[in-house]
Design a protein around this motif. Structure first.
Motif, short mmCIF file in Angstrom:
data_model
loop_
_atom_site.label_atom_id
_atom_site.label_comp_id
_atom_site.label_asym_id
_atom_site.label_seq_id
_atom_site.Cartn_x
_atom_site.Cartn_y
_atom_site.Cartn_z
N GLN A 218 -0.53 -7.80 -6.59
CA GLN A 218 -0.96 -6.80 -5.61
C GLN A 218 -0.73 -5.41 -6.16
OE1 GLN A 218 -0.43 -7.05 -1.17
NE2 GLN A 218 1.16 -5.52 -1.55
N THR A 230 -4.75 -0.87 -0.91
CA THR A 230 -4.08 -2.03 -1.50
C THR A 230 -5.10 -3.06 -1.94
OG1 THR A 230 -2.17 -1.68 -0.03
CG2 THR A 230 -2.35 -3.83 -1.11
N TRP A 231 -4.92 -3.57 -3.16
CA TRP A 231 -5.80 -4.61 -3.69
C TRP A 231 -4.98 -5.84 -4.03
CZ3 TRP A 231 -6.29 0.51 -4.53
CH2 TRP A 231 -7.54 1.09 -4.30
N GLN A 232 -5.55 -7.01 -3.76
CA GLN A 232 -4.93 -8.27 -4.12
C GLN A 232 -5.84 -9.02 -5.08
OE1 GLN A 232 -4.06 -10.26 -0.39
NE2 GLN A 232 -2.22 -9.02 -0.03
N CYS A 233 -5.29 -9.35 -6.24
CA CYS A 233 -6.07 -10.00 -7.30
C CYS A 233 -5.39 -11.29 -7.73
CB CYS A 233 -6.21 -9.07 -8.51
SG CYS A 233 -6.97 -7.47 -8.14
N ARG A 244 -10.74 -10.89 -6.20
CA ARG A 244 -10.26 -9.52 -6.03
C ARG A 244 -10.73 -9.02 -4.67
NH1 ARG A 244 -12.44 -4.18 -7.44
NH2 ARG A 244 -10.77 -2.77 -8.13
N GLN A 246 -9.93 -5.75 -1.54
CA GLN A 246 -9.15 -4.65 -0.99
C GLN A 246 -8.75 -5.03 0.42
OE1 GLN A 246 -11.00 -0.79 -1.15
NE2 GLN A 246 -9.28 0.24 -0.18
N SER A 249 -10.87 -4.91 3.78
CA SER A 249 -12.31 -4.91 3.51
C SER A 249 -12.89 -6.30 3.77
CB SER A 249 -12.57 -4.50 2.06
OG SER A 249 -13.93 -4.71 1.71
N THR A 252 -15.17 -9.69 -0.66
CA THR A 252 -14.29 -10.31 -1.66
C THR A 252 -15.07 -10.54 -2.94
OG1 THR A 252 -13.01 -11.46 0.06
CG2 THR A 252 -12.81 -12.27 -2.19
#
Length: 349
Positions: A218, A230-233, A244, A246, A249, A252
């Protein structure tokens, strides 16, 4: 309509907004063999919550040189639609082997309607021990220009749009995000802001016909004003991005098909669809275009200055054309310029 130039000064609290020693040490301790494993292209799709295809997300990383300095060249590109309106981002970055940004160009656009378009272009480059940043925002016909300058000593541990993509590949390959690593970024106002990466752990993810283990990271940009993006990858074991998003949002980015063995072993363009060339958004090609444009303009201006009869000739022709207003402009032009031709035979009548 041009807006005023805004100049962002170094904030008084810049001394407090520094990357942690752990973050700086992490960046300087990267081995060349680790960078070699990061050199590959990847292509994903952007989908909505109801699985509709909204666009593409592509990243290429390769070894390069900038001003004779060995470095990494990263090119990332996303194109799609948000709310039915075209939008996209292009990032081109030259990054040193210890993840220091040497130069980066970022271009974003969103077309809300036929007559309303929003564009943001930012460019940063190292020069004489400082990082120079210019940003141009265009909303319809209104243009706002901003600039900032920071000493490189204040930007140790800086991560940008481009370098953060490479950093997360490295973190994913090591399968560990060390504690107490606080980096810095530049926010929308070109001010220094803290940025952190944290581990999301491992989970199972379906990719194509297989279910594989992925490692999550993250990224959070801690904004002092408003929300913190914040981004989760999630990444495969070989560093390829699996998904990936945000936070908040509805879109995806997903990997729909596993890379083949040849894709994992080579970093040339034989396996993935080549990223379309948009020369206006490519930092080097756009710079070459501007240089060539200025060179041609200077040559043309010099020629016209040496031959003032050209302007007089064209001016006379246009005045005569507008006076006569012929239906067949091409025939009129032919007859007008025939007397100037040295090869035209004399009138036989």
């Amino acid at each position: 309509m041009d807006g005023a130039m805004l100049v962002a000064e170094e904030p008084k609290s810049a001394a407090e907004l520094r990357a942690s020693d752990q973050a700086v040490s992490y960046m300087s301790g990267i081995e060349p063999s680790e960078l070699q494993r990061c050199v590959f292209p990847e292509s994903l799709v952007m989908v909505s919550e109801d699985s509709r295809d909204l666009g593409t997300f592509k990243v290429e990383v390769e070894f390069s040189r900038r001003l004779e300095q060995p470095c990494m060249l990263l090119h990332a590109q996303s194109h799609g639609a948000a709310g039915g309106h075209p939008c996209g981002t292009t990032v081109t970055a030259f990054i040193s082997v210890d993840l220091e940004v040497l130069e980066e160009d970022c271009f974003e656009y969103a077309k809300a309607s036929l007559y309303h378009r929003v564009e943001k272009r930012s460019h940063m480059v190292q020069s004489d021990g400082r990082m120079l940043i210019d940003k141009v925002t265009t909303v319809g016909e209104e243009v706002t220009k901003e600039s900032a300058s920071y000493a490189m000593s204040d930007l140790r541990g800086l991560v940008t749009e481009g370098s953060s993509l490479l950093l997360m590949r490295l973190l994913a390959l090591r399968k560990e995000v060390p504690d107490r690593m606080a980096f810095i970024s530049l926010d929308q106002s070109l001010q220094i802001t803290p940025t952190t990466f944290s581990e999301l752990g491992r989970k199972q993810m379906e990719i194509g016909d297989e279910v594989l283990e992925v490692f999550g990271i993250q990224k959070m940009v801690h904004s002092v004003e408003g929300s913190s993006p914040t981004w989760q990858c999630f990444f495969l074991q070989d560093g390829h991005l699996a998904s990936r998003m945000q936070v908040g949002s509805p879109v995806t980015t997903k990997l729909l098909q596993l890379p083949s063995k040849s894709q994992k072993g080579f970093h040339f363009y034989t396996c993935f669809e080549k990223i379309p060339l948009v020369w206006e958004e490519d930092m080097q090609m756009h710079s070459n275009f501007l240089d060539r444009k200025a060179e041609l303009k200077a040559a043309h201006t010099s020629y016209l200055r040496q031959h003032p009869e050209i302007r007089a000739l064209i001016s006379d022709f246009l005045q005569f054309l507008l006076l006569r207003k012929p239906n067949d402009v091409f025939q009129f032009a032919k007859e007008y310029f025939i007397p100037f031709s040295s090869t035209h035979p004399p009138d036989q009548t």
